[in-house]
Design a protein around this motif. Structure first.
Motif, PDB file in Angstrom:
ATOM      1  N   TRP A 140       0.830  -1.209   0.000  1.00 12.36           N
ATOM      2  CA  TRP A 140       0.000   0.000   0.000  1.00 12.36           C
ATOM      3  C   TRP A 140       0.862   1.256   0.000  1.00 12.36           C
ATOM      4  O   TRP A 140       0.607   2.191  -0.758  1.00 12.36           O
ATOM      5  CB  TRP A 140      -0.936  -0.030   1.202  1.00 12.36           C
ATOM      6  CG  TRP A 140      -1.798   1.183   1.336  1.00 12.36           C
ATOM      7  CD1 TRP A 140      -2.786   1.585   0.489  1.00 12.36           C
ATOM      8  CD2 TRP A 140      -1.738   2.151   2.390  1.00 12.36           C
ATOM      9  NE1 TRP A 140      -3.350   2.762   0.946  1.00 12.36           N
ATOM     10  CE2 TRP A 140      -2.735   3.123   2.114  1.00 12.36           C
ATOM     11  CE3 TRP A 140      -0.957   2.288   3.534  1.00 12.36           C
ATOM     12  CZ2 TRP A 140      -2.944   4.214   2.945  1.00 12.36           C
ATOM     13  CZ3 TRP A 140      -1.177   3.362   4.362  1.00 12.36           C
ATOM     14  CH2 TRP A 140      -2.155   4.320   4.066  1.00 12.36           C
ATOM     15  N   GLY A 167       2.150   2.039  -3.335  1.00 12.70           N
ATOM     16  CA  GLY A 167       1.164   2.270  -4.388  1.00 12.70           C
ATOM     17  C   GLY A 167       0.843   1.033  -5.193  1.00 12.70           C
ATOM     18  O   GLY A 167       0.321   1.123  -6.299  1.00 12.70           O
ATOM     19  N   ASP A 194      -4.613  -1.279  -3.077  1.00 13.34           N
ATOM     20  CA  ASP A 194      -5.625  -0.324  -2.635  1.00 13.34           C
ATOM     21  C   ASP A 194      -5.847  -0.397  -1.128  1.00 13.34           C
ATOM     22  O   ASP A 194      -6.678   0.330  -0.586  1.00 13.34           O
ATOM     23  CB  ASP A 194      -6.940  -0.536  -3.385  1.00 13.34           C
ATOM     24  CG  ASP A 194      -7.549  -1.922  -3.143  1.00 13.34           C
ATOM     25  OD1 ASP A 194      -7.010  -2.696  -2.313  1.00 13.34           O
ATOM     26  OD2 ASP A 194      -8.565  -2.239  -3.806  1.00 13.34           O
ATOM     27  N   THR A 214      -5.619   9.086   1.583  1.00 11.57           N
ATOM     28  CA  THR A 214      -5.113   9.132   0.210  1.00 11.57           C
ATOM     29  C   THR A 214      -3.639   9.479   0.252  1.00 11.57           C
ATOM     30  O   THR A 214      -3.243  10.461   0.897  1.00 11.57           O
ATOM     31  CB  THR A 214      -5.872  10.183  -0.621  1.00 11.57           C
ATOM     32  OG1 THR A 214      -7.256   9.844  -0.630  1.00 11.57           O
ATOM     33  CG2 THR A 214      -5.347  10.226  -2.035  1.00 11.57           C
ATOM     34  N   SER A 233       0.945  10.761  -4.972  1.00  8.04           N
ATOM     35  CA  SER A 233       1.110   9.973  -6.173  1.00  8.04           C
ATOM     36  C   SER A 233       2.420   9.196  -6.143  1.00  8.04           C
ATOM     37  O   SER A 233       3.385   9.603  -5.501  1.00  8.04           O
ATOM     38  CB  SER A 233       1.076  10.877  -7.412  1.00  8.04           C
ATOM     39  OG  SER A 233      -0.150  11.555  -7.500  1.00  8.04           O
ATOM     40  N   TRP A 234       2.440   8.084  -6.877  1.00 11.11           N
ATOM     41  CA  TRP A 234       3.652   7.280  -6.958  1.00 11.11           C
ATOM     42  C   TRP A 234       4.787   8.116  -7.498  1.00 11.11           C
ATOM     43  O   TRP A 234       4.593   9.041  -8.276  1.00 11.11           O
ATOM     44  CB  TRP A 234       3.440   6.105  -7.906  1.00 11.11           C
ATOM     45  CG  TRP A 234       2.371   5.164  -7.509  1.00 11.11           C
ATOM     46  CD1 TRP A 234       1.555   5.240  -6.406  1.00 11.11           C
ATOM     47  CD2 TRP A 234       1.963   4.008  -8.230  1.00 11.11           C
ATOM     48  NE1 TRP A 234       0.689   4.202  -6.395  1.00 11.11           N
ATOM     49  CE2 TRP A 234       0.888   3.423  -7.497  1.00 11.11           C
ATOM     50  CE3 TRP A 234       2.370   3.405  -9.404  1.00 11.11           C
ATOM     51  CZ2 TRP A 234       0.256   2.258  -7.916  1.00 11.11           C
ATOM     52  CZ3 TRP A 234       1.746   2.253  -9.827  1.00 11.11           C
ATOM     53  CH2 TRP A 234       0.695   1.693  -9.098  1.00 11.11           C
TER      54      TRP A 234
END
Length: 242
Positions: free
Chosen positions: A221, A224, A227, A237, A240-241
């Motif tokens: 997780w 990334g 989920d 949240t 971003s990767w």
């Protein structure tokens, strides 16, 4: 996909074993290399081309360490990306042969490196100075993480426990650095494993909730690659990767 080096050096045999698992998976793939991988915008063909060229890029770093002649990991990011795009459509048999040859080139050179050369300083493609010994860890991460990214049956639960234990604190620390540097969203939480006793605060300040689960699931997780369905707690949240 790489993290900072751990304190101890990964054994070449560990990389060889992980590579053999990866190559066995590639041998069993369907011939259609246009099947999506788990990486956004990349097919399996893109991922296979990247894995081979990554091995060659790490050959460059080992040559730098052995000869003392600066040899960048990649000549340029444009060439890196172009090589991946050009290699992606190749038939599976060609992709397999390329990965076998590239992996063998890297391992053969690594096995021949004089002991003192492992302490030489080289630089990653991001410009980070590292001891040459970290190149072994870099390759292991590429092999293990991208093996999952092929979406061909190899799961985070299949990662060796030693690999998970080595990477998990680095992944948590890396995510904290990115958040501190302004990555959005800015979150703070405690990551806790239910099977190994690992805990870490991700983000700055005091965590206001805990995310917990098996170590491999927490790591997937944070990277990334999941989920978080196997995890407990309120899942924020993540940025971003990389």
């Amino acid at each position: 996909m790489t993290s900072d080096a751990p304190e101890t050096t990964v054994q070449l045999e560990t990389v060889a074993t992980a590579t053999n698992r990866l190559l066995d998976t590639i041998r069993g793939l369907d011939d259609d290399v246009t099947v999506p991988s788990l990486l956004p915008g990349w097919t399996r063909g893109h991922l296979l081309a990247h894995l081979a060229r990554n091995a060659d890029s790490l050959v460059n770093l080992l040559l730098w360490a052995r000869t003392g002649i600066e040899t960048p990991q990649y000549a340029s990011m444009f060439i890196r990306d172009a090589d991946i795009e050009a290699g992606a459509p190749r038939p599976l048999a060609e992709q397999l042969a390329d990965n076998e040859a590239a992996a063998n080139r890297w391992l053969a050179l690594a096995e021949a490196i004089p002991e003192q050369a492992w302490t030489a300083t080289v630089r990653t493609r991001q410009g980070r100075p590292i001891p040459a010994s970290e190149v072994i860890w870099m390759r292991l991460q590429e092999v293990e993480i991208h093996h999952v990214d092929l979406a061909a049956g190899y799961q985070p639960a299949d990662w060796p426990a030693d690999f998970v234990a080595r990477l998990l604190p680095r992944a948590a620390a890396d995510l904290t650095k990115r958040i501190a540097a302004g990555a959005e969203p800015a979150v703070t939480f405690e990551a806790r494993t239910s099977d190994t006793g690992f805990t870490a605060t991700v983000g700055s300040g005091s965590p206001d909730h805990t995310v917990s689960g098996p170590a491999c699931a927490v790591l997937a997780w944070l990277l990334g690659r999941s989920d978080g369905a196997e995890l407990g707690g309120v899942l924020p949240t993540l940025p971003s990767w990389k």
